[in-house]
Design an enzyme around this catalytic site. Structure first.
Site, PDB file in Angstrom:
ATOM      1  N   GLY A  74       0.790  -1.219   0.000  1.00 25.51           N
ATOM      2  CA  GLY A  74       0.000   0.000   0.000  1.00 25.51           C
ATOM      3  C   GLY A  74       0.821   1.268   0.000  1.00 25.51           C
ATOM      4  O   GLY A  74       0.507   2.235  -0.703  1.00 25.51           O
ATOM      5  N   SER A 193      -3.501  -2.766  -1.306  1.00 25.06           N
ATOM      6  CA  SER A 193      -2.514  -3.612  -0.634  1.00 25.06           C
ATOM      7  C   SER A 193      -3.035  -5.039  -0.528  1.00 25.06           C
ATOM      8  O   SER A 193      -4.249  -5.252  -0.403  1.00 25.06           O
ATOM      9  CB  SER A 193      -2.229  -3.061   0.768  1.00 25.06           C
ATOM     10  OG  SER A 193      -1.358  -3.917   1.475  1.00 25.06           O
ATOM     11  N   GLY A 194      -2.120  -6.012  -0.559  1.00 27.10           N
ATOM     12  CA  GLY A 194      -2.514  -7.421  -0.511  1.00 27.10           C
ATOM     13  C   GLY A 194      -2.771  -7.951   0.879  1.00 27.10           C
ATOM     14  O   GLY A 194      -3.713  -8.723   1.096  1.00 27.10           O
ATOM     15  N   HIS A 195      -1.970  -7.542   1.857  1.00 26.63           N
ATOM     16  CA  HIS A 195      -2.085  -8.192   3.162  1.00 26.63           C
ATOM     17  C   HIS A 195      -3.279  -7.712   3.978  1.00 26.63           C
ATOM     18  O   HIS A 195      -3.536  -8.231   5.068  1.00 26.63           O
ATOM     19  CB  HIS A 195      -0.777  -8.027   3.967  1.00 26.63           C
ATOM     20  CG  HIS A 195      -0.570  -6.676   4.558  1.00 26.63           C
ATOM     21  ND1 HIS A 195      -0.746  -6.414   5.892  1.00 26.63           N
ATOM     22  CD2 HIS A 195      -0.175  -5.511   4.003  1.00 26.63           C
ATOM     23  CE1 HIS A 195      -0.469  -5.149   6.141  1.00 26.63           C
ATOM     24  NE2 HIS A 195      -0.125  -4.576   5.004  1.00 26.63           N
ATOM     25  N   THR A 231      12.330  -6.507 -11.142  1.00 22.08           N
ATOM     26  CA  THR A 231      11.806  -7.856 -11.360  1.00 22.08           C
ATOM     27  C   THR A 231      10.549  -8.085 -10.539  1.00 22.08           C
ATOM     28  O   THR A 231      10.528  -7.840  -9.326  1.00 22.08           O
ATOM     29  CB  THR A 231      12.867  -8.904 -10.972  1.00 22.08           C
ATOM     30  OG1 THR A 231      14.031  -8.696 -11.770  1.00 22.08           O
ATOM     31  CG2 THR A 231      12.350 -10.316 -11.188  1.00 22.08           C
ATOM     32  N   CYS A 315       0.910   1.544  11.232  1.00 20.47           N
ATOM     33  CA  CYS A 315       2.136   2.238  10.829  1.00 20.47           C
ATOM     34  C   CYS A 315       2.585   3.272  11.851  1.00 20.47           C
ATOM     35  O   CYS A 315       3.685   3.792  11.768  1.00 20.47           O
ATOM     36  CB  CYS A 315       1.942   2.901   9.466  1.00 20.47           C
ATOM     37  SG  CYS A 315       1.707   1.701   8.135  1.00 20.47           S
TER      38      CYS A 315
END
Length: 376
Positions: A74, A193-195, A231, A315
């Site tokens: 994120g 964001s993925g998590h 990558t 955070c």
């Protein structure tokens, strides 16, 4: 009485990895050794998997695959969009003081028009339009505030952004998986964001509308349609795509019912508690003020009983300062310091909520019986 089972009610900080996402990550780690940028068969195989993942996410958002690029999460997503889009424009940005720290840190040195968030409606449409009339480089706002769950009146703001031809950059991290995501015509870009949706940590993605002038944050390679060099993290991307595919609309009502049940029960235990409600609120967040109780002490007590909650954004959880969001909404430092965020996921159950209520009963009894005063 001690609750031995670990219970996670801090899902806006992070979510447990789903079985499907874990399987996708492991399969990629075991079976895809190729570099997606390589022309070898292994590289082409990895590239094909990423292309499929991109198409799956584009289909979910009803966008074009070339409008999606992958990131490490994120923070990178939102900062890449802000710096990449604002680099091509002049003028102040329109934002608020209650955004996530990823936005606040990235925009700290930029010329800003800060919207007043102390009004009952939080976001005043007239104030936004007045700010746009003065000229602005971009509008940068969260679709959902991760601490209070307040939902942005996105359709109205997108309409204004289109009318004044001003880029609208949206932080969608706290919204994904908890409400329908609609790309209104005035939206320029969104960060995810993925998590936060049971995907792997270190994964994220952005939507950016085709034709948007953009300066990549990471350069030196042509990956991700020249939008993000480096990558690609194939296992993380495939785990993320699987987590997105596992999002179902039925989850929204499930989370709301669970959250509402919790709020009814907790006010039986603490009748003087109050819920930070917004005109529009996401289904999985309950930010509660416990009158005359030290939020740090309550959080530690819950943690000692294997229940995870938070005082605010993960955070900034290491900070002794009260929530900047609640302060920005006009609450006092005392009020903010006695407020706790409970955030639910589809993996939570009613039985877990009942256990949480039992521990809160224990805490209330502890306060009454203790010779030490842990209240303010």
């Amino acid at each position: 009485m001690t609750i031995h089972k670990n219970i996670h009610f801090d899902n806006n900080a992070t979510t447990p990895l789903s079985e499907g996402a874990l399987k996708a990550v492991i399969e990629a780690l075991e079976a895809i050794p190729g570099n997606p940028s390589s022309i070898t068969s292994r590289g082409r195989y990895a590239k094909g998997k990423i292309l499929t993942a991109r198409k799956d996410i584009a289909n979910f958002l009803k966008s074009h695959p070339e409008e999606i690029f992958f990131t490490s999460g994120g923070t990178e997503s939102i900062q890449t969009l802000i710096q990449g889009i604002c680099a091509k424009r002049s003028g102040p940005i329109i934002t608020t003081s209650i955004e996530h720290n990823a936005v606040l840190g990235c925009t700290e040195k930029l010329d800003k028009i800060l919207l007043d968030t102390r009004s009952p409606d939080i976001y005043c449409i007239e104030e936004i339009e007045s700010s746009l009339q003065k000229g602005a480089a971009a509008i940068i706002l969260s679709l959902v505030n991760g601490e209070t769950g307040a939902i942005l009146p996105i359709e109205k703001i997108a309409r204004l952004a289109k009318q004044y031809t001003t880029p609208l950059i949206i932080d969608g991290v706290a919204a994904l998986g908890k409400m329908p995501i609609q790309l209104h015509e005035g939206i320029t870009a969104m960060a995810f964001s993925g998590h936060k949706i049971h995907g792997p940590k270190g994964s994220g993605f952005c939507f950016i509308k085709k034709g948007t002038p953009f300066s990549p944050l990471l350069t030196g390679g042509k990956q991700e349609h020249n939008l993000r060099a480096g990558t690609e993290n194939t296992p993380a991307i495939l785990g993320l795509a699987q987590a997105v595919k596992e999002i179902h609309v039925d989850t929204y009502s499930y989370l709301k019912n669970l959250r509402d049940y919790f709020e009814i029960e907790i006010q039986k235990v603490f009748p003087t508690s109050s819920i930070h409600k917004a005109p529009l609120r996401i289904c999985n967040v309950s930010n509660i003020h416990f009158e005359d109780i030290d939020g740090d002490h309550l959080l530690i007590y819950l943690d000692q009983n294997n229940i995870a909650v938070s005082l605010g954004s993960a955070c900034s959880s290491g900070s002794l300062e009260p929530s900047h969001v609640l302060l920005g909404l006009g609450y006092s430092r005392r009020h903010a310091s006695s407020s706790i965020r409970f955030s639910f996921s589809k993996q939570n159950t009613k039985e877990e909520v009942d256990q949480l209520i039992k521990v809160l009963h224990m805490y209330q009894s502890f306060l009454k019986e203790s010779l030490i005063n842990y209240t303010f």
